[in-house]
Design an enzyme around this catalytic site. Structure first.
Site, PDB file in Angstrom:
ATOM      1  N   TRP A   1       0.841  -1.206   0.000  1.00 49.81           N
ATOM      2  CA  TRP A   1       0.000   0.000   0.000  1.00 49.81           C
ATOM      3  C   TRP A   1       0.875   1.255   0.000  1.00 49.81           C
ATOM      4  CZ3 TRP A   1      -0.327   4.128   3.411  1.00 49.81           C
ATOM      5  CH2 TRP A   1      -1.378   5.012   3.178  1.00 49.81           C
ATOM      6  N   HIS A   2       2.000   1.165   0.733  1.00 55.78           N
ATOM      7  CA  HIS A   2       2.878   2.330   0.821  1.00 55.78           C
ATOM      8  C   HIS A   2       3.571   2.636  -0.503  1.00 55.78           C
ATOM      9  CE1 HIS A   2       2.400   1.996   5.197  1.00 55.78           C
ATOM     10  NE2 HIS A   2       2.689   3.270   5.185  1.00 55.78           N
ATOM     11  N   GLY A   3       3.797   1.632  -1.307  1.00 58.46           N
ATOM     12  CA  GLY A   3       4.452   1.896  -2.585  1.00 58.46           C
ATOM     13  C   GLY A   3       4.492   0.661  -3.447  1.00 58.46           C
TER      14      GLY A   3
END
Lengths: 305, 473
Positions: B322-324
């Site tokens: 989700w972060h990257g």
């Protein structure tokens, strides 16, 4: 409500106070770039010889050598990143508090390719000197934000950053910064090294020549001697200026028509030695010292005549 | 529109003024218009995407409510999830999946393959998509009565202070506040301004200044020793924290100006003494999102011991993604997942064992530093080079020389001093180790402190800074 009004008042007052402290520190500087700006824009001077121009003027003309060879009292008001019109505006700002010099050495950057680059380089440096009306007018003409910079402390503080804060502190404690001791009467060697070449046409607009006319006229009015100088550009770089020789020719004609001396060092042997340059347009300390010596001797010969 | 930009400085007072001048009935319309205007600063196409997410989830939520059978409800939920996840997949993960596939193909076929350039991810996509997903799931679970007014629902999805970088709000927290009749009181201004000033200070004076040290090191990893890279990792950990929590503080302060209280998103995570504690304090809104909408549907702790640990690991892996959209983020998630599980096992085996003499804090900070390098590394190859250097060329003597070569001494020392200041402030909030008389504190010390912070922003802040780091996510 009362509390909020008090806070707003305190914040505004603190903004002015902090700004004045920083400006005060910068104006207290006895070394480096701010000492130079203090001299140009605030102090009352009586220099016999003045060097005008951009960073090339600042780095190419060593006042220590000029003073000793020509037995004069010179000062270098060459301004980094300055265009020809801005150099002249700085000269006018200098004259707001100082006497008109007897000799003016005007280093011309004929190699500039963009005619419209009359912007202000590192503009926060001028913030403490906006009380100089001529300077303020010149800056505001180029960048309308200067009105805000002058009257809204937080607006100007936002563009200054901690370099100015530390320079101000150095001013209060009389401590020179890392490169401050390089400066001597406004002249300083260049340290940047950027070697780039490209073919281009340099700016060739009538307005540039008109400025020379107006400086020559002012000098004549004040009975001062004007010397136009084309200080060295590394030969490989000057070869990239497609209209270089025609520009030099026009400048020479302009000098003759105004009855002033033009000293052209662009075909001098100094231009062929890359070890004398920090970048194609700026000589390093060694090159600048050699050039200043040569130029001073040439000027001495002219003065003798 | 960035919070730390001149247009926002003009935008906010105008919206604030008109909001409180307007009749109570129409204020939310102004907020909706302002939110869409705020978001349109990044591009009109992004607005269309935001609007389409809003429209889809609005209608699907109504259908879920109307649906007679559980199966029909589920069907609508699946449609909503598919639409939202497809948008996320298309913009955020398509390039990553395609390039990963191409990389594998290249190794098997030995043929030259073409990699795709990363598509520009619409700002805040993950945040508002997650907020909208949470809404439809809550409607499906019967925890939320769907909003009948599409424009009001659009305001819930797009409320500008938290639109682009959270906190990811739950419908039951935000919507009642957006509907509530509130009167303007001067007393609400000062706390709002205080929290926003602290947020700006963290972002512009701490995070952006640290970026000036961190960025050149991570751009030229081959030039620096392992010790410097590890130190840059620590600085980056502080930078990310100040950048993101700074954004949240500004968002909270701005929302407070309109009488709205956003959820708590950060509770001094760098002062944690274990990873379990860290995740109770770090990015709380997204952590609780993963707990409510992923971990619990996977079975939560009502499954076998092994499956439970696996579920936790899986949640961390997905959280990393989700972060990257990059393998480095997956690795970051995996590292956290593994250590979190180890801590759980350890706590079960030795329930009375406690870290002493601050060792837990050191352990957490060290792990966080090492793992967050995966957040910052430009590629997997770079990440392994950095880890290899930390192990093989750790030379503490080079640290000072390399760090001080990046900028002037004052600037570096000031940035490091700011970390100490942050630590002291957070420690004071956590433990109140300095006892200050309450009356004197609120009358003199606190106003003086925030006025100093305000001036500090202008004196030492970076006004040419880049965007907030979490906008990318």
């Amino acid at each position: 409500m009362k509390k909020i009004i008090i806070y707003i008042f305190i914040i505004v007052a603190c903004g002015y106070a902090v700004r004045e402290i920083i400006y005060g520190g910068l104006r207290e500087n006895k070394f480096g770039i701010f000492d130079k700006y203090n001299t140009i824009f605030l102090k009352s001077n009586n220099y016999e010889t003045l060097i005008i121009g951009s960073s090339r003027a600042e780095s190419h003309f060593n006042c220590r050598i000029i003073d000793s060879v020509l037995n004069t009292n010179s000062y270098n008001i060459g301004i980094q990143g300055s265009s020809l019109p801005f150099s002249l505006d700085v000269f006018s700002a200098y004259l707001e508090n100082s006497k008109f010099p007897r000799n003016i050495i005007f280093n011309i950057d004929y190699h500039i390719n963009a005619c419209d680059n009359d912007t202000v380089f590192m503009y926060p440096r001028y913030f403490p000197y906006l009380s100089n009306k001529t300077l303020f007018k010149a800056l505001e003409k180029r960048d309308k934000r200067f009105l805000g910079f002058r009257y809204f402390p937080y607006y100007s503080l936002a563009f200054m950053g901690d370099n100015y804060f530390s320079a101000a502190m150095r001013g209060f404690f009389n401590m020179p910064g890392q490169y401050d001791k390089d400066y001597y009467k406004g002249s300083a060697p260049i340290r940047d090294v950027k070697w780039k070449y490209k073919l281009y046409y340099a700016c060739d607009e009538a307005v540039m020549y008109d400025r020379i006319d107006s400086v020559a006229a002012i000098c004549k009015r004040h009975n001062a001697n004007l010397f136009l100088v084309l200080s060295p550009i590394y030969s490989k770089a000057s070869g990239q200026i497609l209209n270089g020789s025609s520009l030099i020719q026009k400048l020479k004609e302009k000098a003759i028509s105004n009855n002033v001396v033009l000293l052209d060092y662009n075909s001098d042997s100094l231009c062929n030695d890359s070890t004398l340059f920090a970048d194609p347009y700026h000589m390093n300390e060694k090159g600048a010292n050699l050039f200043t010596k040569k130029f001073s001797e040439d000027l001495r010969a002219i003065w003798k005549k | 529109m960035l919070f730390n930009s001149l247009p926002f400085l003009v935008f906010l007072p105008i919206v604030f003024l008109f909001y409180w001048l307007l009749n109570d009935k129409y204020r939310w319309i102004l907020l909706l218009a302002a939110s869409y205007y705020f978001y349109s600063g990044w591009g009109l196409w992004y607005v269309l995407l935001l609007a389409s997410t809003t429209i889809i989830d609005y209608f699907i939520a109504l259908q879920i409510e109307k649906a007679g059978s559980k199966q029909r409800k589920k069907l609508f939920l699946i449609i909503s999830l598919s639409c939202n996840l497809l948008v996320l997949l298309g913009f955020k993960y398509f390039t990553f999946l395609f390039n990963s596939g191409a990389f594998l193909m290249q190794h098997f076929d030995n043929n030259e393959v073409h990699y795709l350039a990363q598509i520009v991810i619409p700002v805040g996509l993950s945040f508002y998509t997650f907020q909208s997903i949470a809404y439809t799931i809550d409607v499906y679970r019967g925890e939320v009565i769907p909003e009948k007014n599409i424009a009001r629902f659009a305001l819930f999805v797009s409320f500008f202070p938290q639109l682009v970088a959270g906190p990811v709000e739950r419908f039951n927290n935000l919507m009642p506040q957006l509907k509530k009749k509130t009167n303007f009181e001067f007393e609400m201004l000062l706390p709002a301004i205080r929290i926003a000033v602290w947020g700006f200070f963290k972002k512009m004076v701490i995070a952006d200044r640290l970026a000036e040290i961190v960025d050149p090191i991570f751009k030229n990893i081959h030039l620096y020793s392992g010790s410097t890279l590890l130190f840059a990792g620590f600085l980056f950990a502080v930078q990310v924290y100040c950048d993101f929590s700074g954004y949240t503080d500004i968002a909270t302060g701005v929302a407070k100006l309109f009488g709205i209280q956003l959820s708590l998103n950060w509770r001094r995570p760098l002062l944690s003494s274990s990873l379990i504690e860290f995740w109770k304090r770090n990015h709380i809104s997204i952590t609780s999102w993963f707990r409510n909408y992923l971990y619990i549907p996977l079975g939560g702790n009502k499954v076998s011991y092994g499956r439970w640990l696996f579920n936790i690991f899986l949640v961390f892996l997905i959280s990393g993604l989700w972060h990257g959209a990059s393998w480095t983020f997956v690795l970051w998630g995996a590292m956290h997942g593994v250590l979190y599980c180890i801590e759980l096992v350890f706590n079960k085996k030795f329930p009375n064992l406690k870290w002493r003499f601050g060792l837990g804090h050191v352990y957490l900070l060290l792990f966080h530093t090492v793992s967050i390098i995966a957040f910052r590394a430009a590629s997997s190859v770079d990440l392994f080079v950095i880890y290899h250097k930390i192990i093989s060329s750790f030379n503490i003597e080079l640290l000072g020389k390399e760090v001080f070569s990046l900028s002037d001494t004052f600037s570096i020392l000031f940035s490091l001093g700011m970390i100490l200041f942050l630590f002291m402030k957070e420690l004071q909030e956590e433990t109140s180790f300095i006892r200050i008389p309450t009356v004197r504190y609120s009358n003199y010390f606190r106003p003086a402190f925030y006025i100093c912070l305000f001036i500090g922003i202008f004196l030492f802040g970076n006004f040419n800074s880049n965007q907030f780091i979490y906008f990318r996510f």
